[in-house]
Design an enzyme around this catalytic site. Structure first.
Site, PDB file in Angstrom:
ATOM      1  N   LYS A 211       0.840  -1.203   0.000  1.00  0.00           N
ATOM      2  CA  LYS A 211       0.000   0.000   0.000  1.00  0.00           C
ATOM      3  C   LYS A 211       0.874   1.250   0.000  1.00  0.00           C
ATOM      4  O   LYS A 211       0.665   2.165  -0.782  1.00  0.00           O
ATOM      5  CB  LYS A 211      -0.911  -0.004   1.237  1.00  0.00           C
ATOM      6  CG  LYS A 211      -1.755   1.240   1.333  1.00  0.00           C
ATOM      7  CD  LYS A 211      -2.841   1.108   2.356  1.00  0.00           C
ATOM      8  CE  LYS A 211      -2.384   1.555   3.721  1.00  0.00           C
ATOM      9  NZ  LYS A 211      -3.512   1.610   4.672  1.00  0.00           N
ATOM     10  N   GLU A 217      10.961  -4.813   3.287  1.00  0.00           N
ATOM     11  CA  GLU A 217      10.952  -6.234   2.927  1.00  0.00           C
ATOM     12  C   GLU A 217      10.414  -6.437   1.511  1.00  0.00           C
ATOM     13  O   GLU A 217      10.980  -7.191   0.709  1.00  0.00           O
ATOM     14  CB  GLU A 217      10.067  -7.033   3.894  1.00  0.00           C
ATOM     15  CG  GLU A 217      10.603  -7.178   5.295  1.00  0.00           C
ATOM     16  CD  GLU A 217      10.167  -6.050   6.220  1.00  0.00           C
ATOM     17  OE1 GLU A 217       9.845  -4.942   5.726  1.00  0.00           O
ATOM     18  OE2 GLU A 217      10.174  -6.272   7.441  1.00  0.00           O
ATOM     19  N   GLY A 268      -4.015  -2.212   6.112  1.00  0.00           N
ATOM     20  CA  GLY A 268      -3.355  -3.397   5.548  1.00  0.00           C
ATOM     21  C   GLY A 268      -4.026  -4.695   5.959  1.00  0.00           C
ATOM     22  O   GLY A 268      -4.340  -5.554   5.128  1.00  0.00           O
ATOM     23  N   ARG A 269      -4.301  -4.853   7.257  1.00  0.00           N
ATOM     24  CA  ARG A 269      -4.869  -6.114   7.755  1.00  0.00           C
ATOM     25  C   ARG A 269      -6.350  -6.279   7.385  1.00  0.00           C
ATOM     26  O   ARG A 269      -6.941  -7.321   7.626  1.00  0.00           O
ATOM     27  CB  ARG A 269      -4.665  -6.212   9.267  1.00  0.00           C
ATOM     28  CG  ARG A 269      -5.155  -4.989  10.032  1.00  0.00           C
ATOM     29  CD  ARG A 269      -4.493  -4.909  11.395  1.00  0.00           C
ATOM     30  NE  ARG A 269      -4.853  -3.695  12.122  1.00  0.00           N
ATOM     31  CZ  ARG A 269      -4.204  -2.535  12.019  1.00  0.00           C
ATOM     32  NH1 ARG A 269      -3.192  -2.404  11.188  1.00  0.00           N
ATOM     33  NH2 ARG A 269      -4.557  -1.498  12.748  1.00  0.00           N
ATOM     34  N   GLU A 355      -2.586  -6.350  15.891  1.00  0.00           N
ATOM     35  CA  GLU A 355      -2.139  -5.063  15.345  1.00  0.00           C
ATOM     36  C   GLU A 355      -3.252  -4.022  15.507  1.00  0.00           C
ATOM     37  O   GLU A 355      -2.979  -2.831  15.622  1.00  0.00           O
ATOM     38  CB  GLU A 355      -1.734  -5.204  13.872  1.00  0.00           C
ATOM     39  CG  GLU A 355      -0.894  -4.039  13.374  1.00  0.00           C
ATOM     40  CD  GLU A 355      -0.239  -4.294  12.028  1.00  0.00           C
ATOM     41  OE1 GLU A 355       0.961  -4.645  11.993  1.00  0.00           O
ATOM     42  OE2 GLU A 355      -0.917  -4.144  10.998  1.00  0.00           O
ATOM     43  N   HIS A 386      -2.441 -32.463  19.795  1.00  0.00           N
ATOM     44  CA  HIS A 386      -1.241 -33.253  20.087  1.00  0.00           C
ATOM     45  C   HIS A 386      -0.045 -32.357  20.332  1.00  0.00           C
ATOM     46  O   HIS A 386       1.107 -32.791  20.240  1.00  0.00           O
ATOM     47  CB  HIS A 386      -0.979 -34.226  18.933  1.00  0.00           C
ATOM     48  CG  HIS A 386      -2.091 -35.218  18.779  1.00  0.00           C
ATOM     49  ND1 HIS A 386      -2.112 -36.420  19.451  1.00  0.00           N
ATOM     50  CD2 HIS A 386      -3.250 -35.153  18.086  1.00  0.00           C
ATOM     51  CE1 HIS A 386      -3.227 -37.071  19.151  1.00  0.00           C
ATOM     52  NE2 HIS A 386      -3.942 -36.314  18.327  1.00  0.00           N
ATOM     53  N   LYS A 501      11.361  -0.676  12.885  1.00  0.00           N
ATOM     54  CA  LYS A 501      11.753  -0.411  11.489  1.00  0.00           C
ATOM     55  C   LYS A 501      12.804   0.700  11.439  1.00  0.00           C
ATOM     56  O   LYS A 501      13.783   0.611  10.705  1.00  0.00           O
ATOM     57  CB  LYS A 501      10.533   0.051  10.682  1.00  0.00           C
ATOM     58  CG  LYS A 501       9.473  -0.990  10.452  1.00  0.00           C
ATOM     59  CD  LYS A 501       8.380  -0.398   9.556  1.00  0.00           C
ATOM     60  CE  LYS A 501       7.147  -1.251   9.526  1.00  0.00           C
ATOM     61  NZ  LYS A 501       6.048  -0.659   8.769  1.00  0.00           N
TER      62      LYS A 501
END
Ligand SMILES: O=P(O)(O)OC[C@H]1O[C@](O)(CO)[C@@H](O)[C@@H]1O
Length: 525
Positions: A211, A217, A268-269, A355, A386, A501
């Site tokens: 965005k 990254e 974003g999320r 977030e 398990h 960052k």
């Protein structure tokens, strides 16, 4: 509208002073059977939210209703989709609902009708995907693209990846898989290398998703892939498209075949319903499947408007979560889908929830005196059974549980072994776990004793399809939104991710001192 902190609400005081419910007591015996029948809210796409095994009774539910009314929660939802500045930290509107529905008024910003803007992007992507699928758009040799690779991180990765994985096998057996999709997110070179290793890059289409267009990254991985394409003698511009905002450095950039847009009003999320999810999912499954997914989400958005908590699963789920967090004092929630297809769904919910609601100040920036978002983790059952269920059953920490299960398998391929199919075994395990957690078991041997009293809810569906998945995703988005409203925090910014960052950039620029300098040396940076 009143934007009050939770501890300023009268209904919250009343809730705190109410006799708590012992889950073990209410779930044991015939009372428990009645609760399972009655404590259920219908959701869209034939799904239901069952909260029989939660620590609530009619009295507590009435108080949660009073809390919802006093905090004007559904009015705040309406304000959000009608275009008020709900993201106070960044002074932005919050419009992801408009990507998938006809809720509310038209929202016009700087002369742009936002619903039309998002729909236009969906149509542009659909047209692009159809051309790729039909072979009208090809690589330099005139050959079709066969595989799509999304490059992005956080919200530009987790939601689309979780949804892709959730539908990949459904698409295979229903003849809907147009292109296999892969994802690169981590700046760890082994992530991009692993995806590129043996990949038929000549027939690959990469989607660079950011965005902001500035995420370290993603830009690094974009360059990594461009380098690999050049080394293979290919023109990166014939193999890459961008999904970004119109103001980002990636927009109108000649390095891409095409670009599709979202904007700052889509967090974003929350962006799986925007061009961020639309591009990869339409390329993978076709625009029709993506439209079904959005329709499922739109139906959940519609039910989320109901002010009656007994009819509004997202609102009720949110309020029970607040009750568990702020009155009962539980600090974690486990998300436990009994569906292998939902393997990455807990990871997506982790970002969505943590977030959004991992905040210590209210929407005006003032500190709040109560706890906010819980820690979220999860794994598909039965694998989790398990692994970490031991602690959930007998550990000293009570973890509220959020089960998800479907009556039918996605692929329809099953076998009867010892009188039952694998799907029946899977569903039997969900039922058994809910009761084991709630009712426990006495035993003379303390090591074999289960105290019970461990609360859970379950979302039950017929089958995991694009539409039911849309409903599920929107349910959790709306739940998180309602919790944020109840805590009076801003669920739509994420300043907490910035400091790390900034420091990483300083390390790379060798602008370090103190502990940062020594850590940099330890890694020989
Ligand atoms: O799409 P972008 O701008 O690259 O951002 C990626 C992600 O980074 C974050 O800002 C957190 O670091 C997320 O909220 C966002 O989803």
């Amino acid at each position: 509208m009143n934007w009050k902190n939770l501890d300023e609400l009268k209904a919250f005081d009343a809730l705190k002073n109410t006799e708590p419910v012992n889950v073990r007591d209410v779930m044991t015996g015939s009372n428990g059977a009645d609760r399972v029948k009655n404590y259920s809210v219908p959701m869209a796409e034939g799904m239901a939210y069952n909260y029989a095994a939660k620590a609530v009774d009619d009295k507590i539910l009435d108080q949660l209703q009073a809390l919802a009314d006093e905090a004007e929660l559904t009015q705040k939802y309406a304000a959000l989709y009608n275009g008020e500045v709900i993201n106070t930290g960044e002074k932005r509107l919050v419009l992801h609902h408009l990507c998938r529905s006809q809720l509310g008024k038209d929202v016009v910003v700087d002369g742009v009708n936002k619903r039309e803007f998002y729909t236009t992007q969906q149509h542009r992507i659909a047209e692009f995907a159809n051309k790729v699928h039909s072979g009208e758009l090809t690589n330099e040799k005139g050959e079709p693209y066969k595989i799509v690779v999304q490059i992005g991180i956080g919200g530009s990765d987790l939601g689309p990846r979780a949804i892709y994985l959730a539908l990949e096998n459904w698409a295979k057996v229903n003849n809907k898989l147009k292109m296999e999709a892969k994802f690169i997110s981590n700046v760890d070179p082994d992530d991009a290398s692993a995806v590129l290793y043996g990949l038929d890059v000549e027939h690959a289409l990469f989607i660079l998703v950011s965005k902001s267009g500035t995420t370290l990254e993603t830009l690094t991985n974009g360059a990594f892939v461009q380098d690999a394409l050049k080394k293979a003698g290919l023109d990166p511009a014939k193999h890459m498209i961008a999904v970004t905002s119109e103001t980002s450095p990636l927009a109108k950039n000649e390095g891409f075949m095409d670009a599709f847009y979202m904007d700052d009003y889509i967090g974003g999320r929350y962006s799986t319903s925007s061009a961020v999810g639309c591009a990869v999912l339409s390329l993978a499954f076709g625009p029709d499947v993506y439209a079904d997914f959005l329709n499922g989400a739109a139906k959940a958005d519609e039910t989320a408007k109901d002010p009656d908590i007994r009819k509004n699963a997202a609102l009720l789920d949110a309020l029970i979560g607040v009750y568990e967090r702020n009155v009962l004092g539980y600090d974690t929630t486990a998300v436990l889908p009994y569906s292998q297809a939902l393997s990455r769904f807990p990871a997506h919910l982790q970002q969505l929830d943590m977030e959004s609601n991992g905040k210590s100040v209210n929407r005006y920036g003032d500190p709040v005196n109560y706890v906010t978002g819980p820690i979220i983790f999860g794994e598909p059952g039965t694998n989790g059974q398990h692994s970490f269920y031991q602690l959930l059953h007998q550990g000293k920490t009570i973890v509220p549980l959020q089960f998800v299960g479907f009556k039918e398998s996605q692929m329809g391929n099953d076998v009867v072994i010892e009188g039952s199919t694998s799907q029946k075994k899977l569903c039997a395990n969900v039922s058994a776990q809910i009761v084991a957690f709630a009712c426990g078991k006495d035993d003379d041997n303390p090591n074999k004793r289960f105290d019970g009293g461990r609360p859970s809810s379950v979302i039950i569906g017929e089958k995991l399809t694009p539409a039911s998945l849309g409903t599920l995703l929107a349910h959790f988005e709306n739940k998180v939104m309602y919790q944020g409203f109840t805590w009076n925090i801003n669920s739509f910014d994420q300043e907490g991710v910035q400091l790390g960052k900034v420091l990483a950039k300083r390390v790379l620029a060798h602008d370090t001192d103190g502990a940062l300098a020594v850590y940099s040396d330890l890694f020989e940076i």
